[in-house]
Motif scaffolding. Structure first.
Motif, PDB file in Angstrom:
ATOM      1  N   VAL A  57       0.854  -1.188   0.000  1.00 27.54           N
ATOM      2  CA  VAL A  57       0.000   0.000   0.000  1.00 27.54           C
ATOM      3  C   VAL A  57       0.892   1.240   0.000  1.00 27.54           C
ATOM      4  CG1 VAL A  57      -1.839   1.243   1.177  1.00 27.54           C
ATOM      5  CG2 VAL A  57      -1.786  -1.255   1.241  1.00 27.54           C
ATOM      6  N   SER A  58       0.654   2.135  -0.922  1.00 30.15           N
ATOM      7  CA  SER A  58       1.493   3.331  -1.036  1.00 30.15           C
ATOM      8  C   SER A  58       1.156   4.337   0.059  1.00 30.15           C
ATOM      9  CB  SER A  58       1.307   3.976  -2.412  1.00 30.15           C
ATOM     10  OG  SER A  58      -0.019   4.476  -2.545  1.00 30.15           O
ATOM     11  N   MET A  59       2.104   5.212   0.322  1.00 37.44           N
ATOM     12  CA  MET A  59       1.893   6.271   1.299  1.00 37.44           C
ATOM     13  C   MET A  59       0.869   7.287   0.806  1.00 37.44           C
ATOM     14  SD  MET A  59       3.399   5.887   4.129  1.00 37.44           S
ATOM     15  CE  MET A  59       4.615   4.782   4.854  1.00 37.44           C
ATOM     16  N   GLU A  60       0.764   7.444  -0.505  1.00 35.76           N
ATOM     17  CA  GLU A  60      -0.246   8.346  -1.060  1.00 35.76           C
ATOM     18  C   GLU A  60      -1.653   7.846  -0.724  1.00 35.76           C
ATOM     19  OE1 GLU A  60       2.326   7.195  -2.628  1.00 35.76           O
ATOM     20  OE2 GLU A  60       3.521   8.976  -3.128  1.00 35.76           O
ATOM     21  N   PHE A  61      -1.848   6.529  -0.837  1.00 41.80           N
ATOM     22  CA  PHE A  61      -3.152   5.951  -0.494  1.00 41.80           C
ATOM     23  C   PHE A  61      -3.437   6.116   0.994  1.00 41.80           C
ATOM     24  CE2 PHE A  61      -5.767   2.421   0.982  1.00 41.80           C
ATOM     25  CZ  PHE A  61      -6.857   2.510   0.119  1.00 41.80           C
ATOM     26  N   TYR A  62      -2.424   5.846   1.834  1.00 50.57           N
ATOM     27  CA  TYR A  62      -2.630   5.994   3.269  1.00 50.57           C
ATOM     28  C   TYR A  62      -2.938   7.443   3.632  1.00 50.57           C
ATOM     29  CZ  TYR A  62      -1.836   6.130   8.255  1.00 50.57           C
ATOM     30  OH  TYR A  62      -2.002   6.339   9.601  1.00 50.57           O
ATOM     31  N   HIS A  63      -2.319   8.391   2.944  1.00 48.47           N
ATOM     32  CA  HIS A  63      -2.590   9.797   3.223  1.00 48.47           C
ATOM     33  C   HIS A  63      -4.064  10.121   2.993  1.00 48.47           C
ATOM     34  CE1 HIS A  63      -2.093  14.142   3.384  1.00 48.47           C
ATOM     35  NE2 HIS A  63      -2.701  14.225   2.204  1.00 48.47           N
ATOM     36  N   SER A  66      -6.048   8.608   5.828  1.00 45.27           N
ATOM     37  CA  SER A  66      -5.853   9.329   7.085  1.00 45.27           C
ATOM     38  C   SER A  66      -6.613  10.654   7.110  1.00 45.27           C
ATOM     39  CB  SER A  66      -4.358   9.575   7.326  1.00 45.27           C
ATOM     40  OG  SER A  66      -3.825  10.430   6.324  1.00 45.27           O
ATOM     41  N   MET A  67      -6.909  11.207   5.937  1.00 37.69           N
ATOM     42  CA  MET A  67      -7.702  12.423   5.893  1.00 37.69           C
ATOM     43  C   MET A  67      -9.173  12.148   6.209  1.00 37.69           C
ATOM     44  SD  MET A  67      -5.472  14.697   5.331  1.00 37.69           S
ATOM     45  CE  MET A  67      -6.538  16.114   5.031  1.00 37.69           C
ATOM     46  N   LEU A  68      -9.601  10.910   5.943  1.00 39.49           N
ATOM     47  CA  LEU A  68     -10.990  10.535   6.252  1.00 39.49           C
ATOM     48  C   LEU A  68     -11.149  10.123   7.706  1.00 39.49           C
ATOM     49  CD1 LEU A  68     -11.853   8.454   3.035  1.00 39.49           C
ATOM     50  CD2 LEU A  68     -12.476  10.820   3.531  1.00 39.49           C
ATOM     51  N   PHE A  69     -10.140   9.411   8.245  1.00 42.44           N
ATOM     52  CA  PHE A  69     -10.191   8.945   9.629  1.00 42.44           C
ATOM     53  C   PHE A  69      -9.163   9.743  10.434  1.00 42.44           C
ATOM     54  CE2 PHE A  69     -11.555   5.459   6.963  1.00 42.44           C
ATOM     55  CZ  PHE A  69     -12.724   5.045   7.586  1.00 42.44           C
TER      56      PHE A  69
END
Length: 351
Positions: A57-63, A66-69
């Motif tokens: 999983v890329s850091m872009e996806f996690y970012h 993280s903006m939603l949660f």
């Protein structure tokens, strides 16, 4: 609850001592607690980073997540933690196609170093790597097609398992020359560079590197910039026409019928003798290997077809002998003779 899950995490220097599970519906990222570490948030960051790397999983996806949660740790904290871990990074593939890729040299050095640790005696004696590059296209649904590029490190003393095949890049598109050229451009350039250098230095020791490519025939044709397998000159290794390919007396391994990488490039400029585009891989043709499974499947297709044709023809001849068929028994070869001719031709390949 004490569990034993430390082995996978140990690869990046992390160890799970306890795990807290909950059946509550609301999301709670605080699932791992280190009894000896008072910095719980840092522990969460370590575990989240591990699972992001484990599942690609890329850091872009996690970012974006993280903006939603808002209760998730910020992405910049995971990036800071990741800097201290020696892992290859995931990036978008070039070109117009959706896809993801590792840097080939990064993951090759990582797995090569791991190979040396696991088989130190073998590499102390040989000090060389044999790298097999593979690829294939697959249809996963009615509208989704993927192309995969992978590599593995071969040894003389063992067989290859699925765990030793490492993904380089994945593209969401159908298999074509343009897709491989644009989407796998970075990876193929790194592969060509490694093959051209012929060596790599790890921990101060220089190892020789030999690169080969093994894939199904369609993938190989696309990599070498050639036309489809149904064309007149579809053989990668020779310039024999399709109508003469079955003749066992044609010496394809000698000039002028034998192809080379230089001849494919030369013919690609004039789009002659089955060459349409410039080859993508800078490997000599003795390092381009067709997949053994597909070869054997096609051989069995031909042999079984000959067997079925012989059985059908034999039925007609027996019906003619009983006066139930109008076939002239004198026309054409006897079915057993045709059957022996086809099977005998394949048996001669091994002699």
């Amino acid at each position: 609850m004490e569990i034993c899950l430390g082995a996978p995490l140990a690869e990046i220097g992390l160890y799970i001592k306890s795990l807290e599970l909950s059946t509550e519906e609301q999301y709670n990222p605080a699932v791992v607690v280190d009894e000896e570490n008072t910095n719980v948030e840092q522990n969460h960051i370590a575990v989240l980073t591990y699972y992001l790397l484990k599942h690609g999983v890329s850091m872009e996806f996690y970012h974006e997540i993280s903006m939603l949660f808002k209760d998730l740790p910020r992405s910049y904290k995971l990036k800071q933690f990741k800097k201290g871990i020696k892992v290859p990074t995931i990036s978008k593939t070039p070109g117009p196609y959706d896809g993801a890729q590792f840097d080939f040299m990064d993951i090759f050095q990582l797995h090569a170093a791991d190979e040396i640790k696991q088989h130190r005696l073998y590499y102390e004696e040989n000090q060389s790597f044999l790298v097999k590059v593979s690829g294939d296209g697959a249809q996963y649904s009615r509208t989704s097609n993927f192309c995969l590029l992978s590599f593995s490190i071969l040894r003389d003393d063992s067989t290859l398992s699925c765990y030793e095949v490492h993904t380089i890049a994945v593209l969401k598109t159908s298999e074509s020359y343009e897709a491989l050229r644009d989407g796998f451009g970075d990876a193929i350039a790194s592969i060509n560079s490694l093959a051209d250098d012929g060596e790599i230095t790890l921990d101060g020791i220089t190892y020789s590197v030999e690169v080969v490519c093994c894939a199904d025939y369609k993938f190989l044709l696309n990599l070498m910039g050639m036309k489809a397998a149904s064309s007149q000159h579809s053989c990668i290794w020779c310039e024999v026409k399709d109508v003469d390919r079955h003749k066992m007396n044609v010496r394809i391994h000698e000039q002028p019928k034998k192809r080379t990488l230089a001849s494919i490039k030369r013919n690609a400029r004039t789009q002659s003798l089955g060459c349409k585009n410039a080859p993508l891989l800078e490997l000599e043709l003795d390092h381009i290997v067709p997949d053994e499974l597909h070869l054997l499947l096609r051989v069995m297709d031909m042999l079984i077809q000959a067997l079925v044709d012989t059985a059908v023809a034999q039925d007609h001849y027996e019906a003619h002998d009983r006066g139930q068929s109008s076939i002239n028994a004198e026309d054409g070869p006897k079915p057993c003779e045709e059957y022996k001719r086809v099977w005998g031709a394949f048996l001669c390949l091994g002699t």
